[in-house]
Write a protein that holds these residues in place. Structure first.
Motif, short mmCIF file in Angstrom:
data_model
loop_
_atom_site.label_atom_id
_atom_site.label_comp_id
_atom_site.label_asym_id
_atom_site.label_seq_id
_atom_site.Cartn_x
_atom_site.Cartn_y
_atom_site.Cartn_z
N PRO A 169 46.07 -80.49 -49.19
CA PRO A 169 46.16 -79.46 -48.74
C PRO A 169 44.81 -79.13 -47.83
CG PRO A 169 46.46 -78.54 -51.17
CD PRO A 169 45.70 -80.71 -50.59
N MET A 170 43.66 -79.96 -48.02
CA MET A 170 42.59 -79.50 -47.09
C MET A 170 42.34 -80.23 -45.87
SD MET A 170 39.59 -78.30 -48.72
CE MET A 170 38.88 -78.86 -48.21
N TYR A 171 43.97 -80.99 -45.47
CA TYR A 171 43.51 -81.85 -44.11
C TYR A 171 43.65 -80.45 -42.77
CZ TYR A 171 45.54 -85.04 -40.37
OH TYR A 171 44.98 -85.92 -39.59
N GLY A 213 49.82 -73.34 -39.84
CA GLY A 213 51.33 -74.33 -40.07
C GLY A 213 51.70 -74.07 -41.44
N THR A 214 52.75 -74.34 -42.20
CA THR A 214 53.21 -74.45 -43.17
C THR A 214 53.35 -75.23 -44.09
OG1 THR A 214 55.45 -76.06 -42.22
CG2 THR A 214 55.08 -73.13 -41.61
N SER A 215 52.07 -77.00 -43.53
CA SER A 215 51.57 -77.98 -44.15
C SER A 215 50.77 -77.33 -45.62
CB SER A 215 51.24 -78.80 -43.68
OG SER A 215 49.08 -78.27 -43.32
N GLU A 216 50.38 -76.28 -45.42
CA GLU A 216 49.42 -75.77 -46.49
C GLU A 216 50.16 -75.38 -47.85
OE1 GLU A 216 46.27 -77.69 -44.56
OE2 GLU A 216 45.55 -75.74 -46.38
N THR A 217 49.89 -75.78 -48.60
CA THR A 217 50.77 -75.09 -49.78
C THR A 217 49.83 -73.96 -49.86
OG1 THR A 217 48.36 -75.29 -51.36
CG2 THR A 217 50.20 -76.90 -51.61
#
Length: 624
Positions: free
Chosen positions: A295-297, A363-367
């Motif tokens: 989630p930190m990316y 974006g949607t990649s984060e929780t």
């Protein structure tokens, strides 16, 4: 009866040393000289704190951390001596001796590469040589050994008479028992050496056949035969992988991050038993930044852009990252300034609006949980400008042109942006001056624009991390003062920000994937903050955290251990002796290539395959 890997070799070695102690005649003068030189090398390494030396041309003596090189065979972090055969070097050109080179260019390349040599890994000694080295070590520690063979009178006065560090010798496994290590360490009563403990380590290749392992009763019987104790204790140890590399359809997906848990407990009842909930458990946490699944990316990518600017200031050259935006940096800055001039809303409302916009762009990649925790609704003018420029600039020219537009708008009074009170960047100082129509002249030449942009990013990202850590009550501003200081130069500020980011990566991993409770996260935060105050940035460092097994039982109770061991011991203090069985998914010795059974190679079994390691100990007492 299971495969009993303990044979007469242990008793043979003990008798071998006993005979040498009773009749300490080393034979020829040459042998006596070698004995003295060997002990002198040990003393020199110990007293001069050297790392290594060569003995007899083909034997290397190393002074190393025992726990790191003996892989669960030896416990403790104290230094030890390791003896091994000097590793030969392979010259890649040896394989090309028969080849004919057709032109001068090829010949020139060969000459260039001739100095390249490949060094093999650690190499073992023969069992006989290992026994000889250990017997000399033992005699050198015995104060009643005949003066004819004692090296004390021949060593320099500066050499300390203190007990030698433990000695471990790599063995070639050529004997019947399959010995891979022989070891010795002094046993002391007070300040006096009263004896030595001799260790023998035997190994067997990987197998999924649990019937091949020695049983717990057999292990206890072997300990009884060797030591005749009145009381024995069986203690267990195990390690499980909780997070890290995974195997999907027989393919390993590598991950640089890992979280393992070590268990220790008493009263072992069976081989490979699951650690009870009463065990002592310690998490070993090693987290690497940059995992796209984290989630930190996106925050990591922002930090990488910041690091790129810092590297550019230090070297004068910048390798610009690919822009996230398709619009140019100048266009995005121009649109932002126009929007500020034309808006009729308050600057605070505008800030909230833009914060929502930035969240959408993430974006949607984060929780969803992490988004809600990291989201900030108070991005000021400089932080929003940073977001736009970070996503779009591709050159020094872009940075300079964008900042020129902003400064010009401030000079003409076109915008009166809102900024945080504690902003410390050069641009924030210009904005404060613009409120009073007294702005200093800024020459946007050379690396000045990059310097200003780096300051903007540092301010913004510091507030991002504060927002999470303070918001979760994991620490206080006082504890973060080291990381938030702006007194240091920009390069040091970036280093401290990277440390803070790494801390946050660890917290997010432990809270998101392990669901650790607040008290454990709070303690881990304090451990990380204290560590990084005095230590350099290190993603390979393992942070250790005590934990109750019940909190992570759902992770390990249905899994198979990557390491499992049982230790049968008797005696106390310097007279304690142990007999251990160690099962591991990887070999615990690095100087031997082991055979693997067919089921392990083909993966036809669902059971874990284990390498077997036996460690036996004998106590040799010196006469009073």
């Amino acid at each position: 009866m299971g495969q009993l890997l303990v044979a007469s070799w242990a008793r043979e070695d003990t008798c071998y040393v006993h005979n040498l102690l009773l009749c300490p005649d080393t034979g020829s003068a040459n042998q006596q000289c070698l004995f003295i030189l060997c002990i002198y090398d040990f003393r020199s390494l110990q007293d001069d704190c050297k790392d290594s030396c060569i003995y007899e041309e083909d034997i290397q003596i190393l002074r190393v951390n025992g726990g790191k090189h003996l892989h669960n065979i030896y416990t403790g972090d104290r230094p030890v001596f390791i003896c091994e055969k000097t590793a030969p070097q392979i010259d890649p050109e040896d394989d090309k001796m028969d080849e004919t080179h057709s032109d001068d260019e090829t010949h020139s390349d060969d000459e260039t590469n001739h100095e390249v040599k490949i060094e093999l890994g650690p190499q073992p000694l023969t069992i006989m040589k290992a026994r000889q080295l250990l017997s000399w070590y033992t005699m050198s520690q015995n104060s009643i050994v005949s003066p004819a063979v004692s090296p004390a009178d021949l060593l320099p006065p500066a050499v300390s008479p203190a007990p030698l560090l433990p000695l471990w010798v790599r063995c070639d496994m050529a004997d019947r028992a399959g010995t891979t290590w022989l070891g010795a360490e002094t046993a002391c009563t007070g300040n006096k050496v009263s004896g030595v403990k001799l260790y023998s380590v035997t190994c067997a290749g990987s197998t999924v056949d649990k019937g091949a392992f020695i049983t717990l009763d057999e292990l206890k019987q072997e300990h009884k035969r060797r030591h005749h104790p009145s009381l024995m204790v069986a203690r267990g140890t195990a390690q499980y992988n909780l997070f890290g590399s995974t195997v999907v359809e027989k393919t390993t997906i590598e991950c640089q991050s890992s979280v393992t848990v070590d268990f220790r407990w008493s009263h072992v009842e069976s081989i490979l038993e699951t650690p009870p909930l009463s065990s002592m458990a310690t998490l070993n946490i090693k987290v690497s930044s940059g995992d796209m699944r984290s989630p930190m990316y996106l925050l990591y990518r922002e930090l990488e852009f910041l690091q790129m600017l810092a590297d550019g200031l230090r070297t004068g050259e910048t390798e610009w990252m690919e822009p996230v935006e398709t619009r140019s940096a100048v266009q995005m800055t121009r649109e932002y300034l126009d929007e500020l001039q034309n808006t009729v809303k308050t600057l605070q409302d505008q800030s909230t609006k833009e914060a929502v916009k930035v969240k959408t762009e993430m974006g949607t990649s984060e929780t969803e949980i992490f988004n809600s925790l990291m989201e900030r609704g108070d991005l000021d003018f400089i932080e929003q400008l940073w977001v736009r420029m970070r996503n779009s600039v591709t050159s020094y020219q872009d940075v300079g042109d964008c900042l020129k537009m902003v400064i010009k708008a401030l000079q003409y009074g076109d915008i009166k942006p809102w900024i945080h009170r504690d902003s410390s960047s050069s641009l924030s100082k210009l904005i404060l001056q613009s409120y009073h129509h007294q702005m200093d002249h800024v020459s946007l030449t050379g690396l000045t624009p990059v310097h200003m942009l780096l300051e903007m990013g540092l301010d913004k990202m510091r507030k991002d991390y504060i927002n999470y850590l303070i918001g979760q009550d994991l620490t206080t501003l006082n504890h973060l003062s080291y990381y938030l200081s702006t007194v240091e130069d920009l390069q040091e500020q970036v280093i401290r920000l990277r440390k803070l980011h790494h801390l946050l990566e660890i917290m997010v991993t432990c809270s998101t994937f392990l669901c650790l409770p607040y008290d454990r996260l709070f303690l881990l935060t304090q451990l990380c903050l204290q560590y990084y105050k005095t230590c350099p940035y290190d993603e390979d460092h393992e942070f250790k955290l005590q934990i109750k097994p019940a909190l992570i039982s759902h992770f390990y109770q249905k899994e198979q251990a990557v390491f499992w061991g049982v230790e049968v011991s008797s005696g106390n203090g310097p007279r304690e002796v142990k007999t251990s069985l160690l099962l591991s998914d990887k070999p615990l010795v690095e100087h031997i290539i082991f055979e693997t059974d067919e089921m392990t190679v083909t993966g036809t079994s669902e059971d874990a395959a284990y390498f077997t390691t036996m460690v036996c100990c004998s106590l040799v007492n010196f006469a009073a």
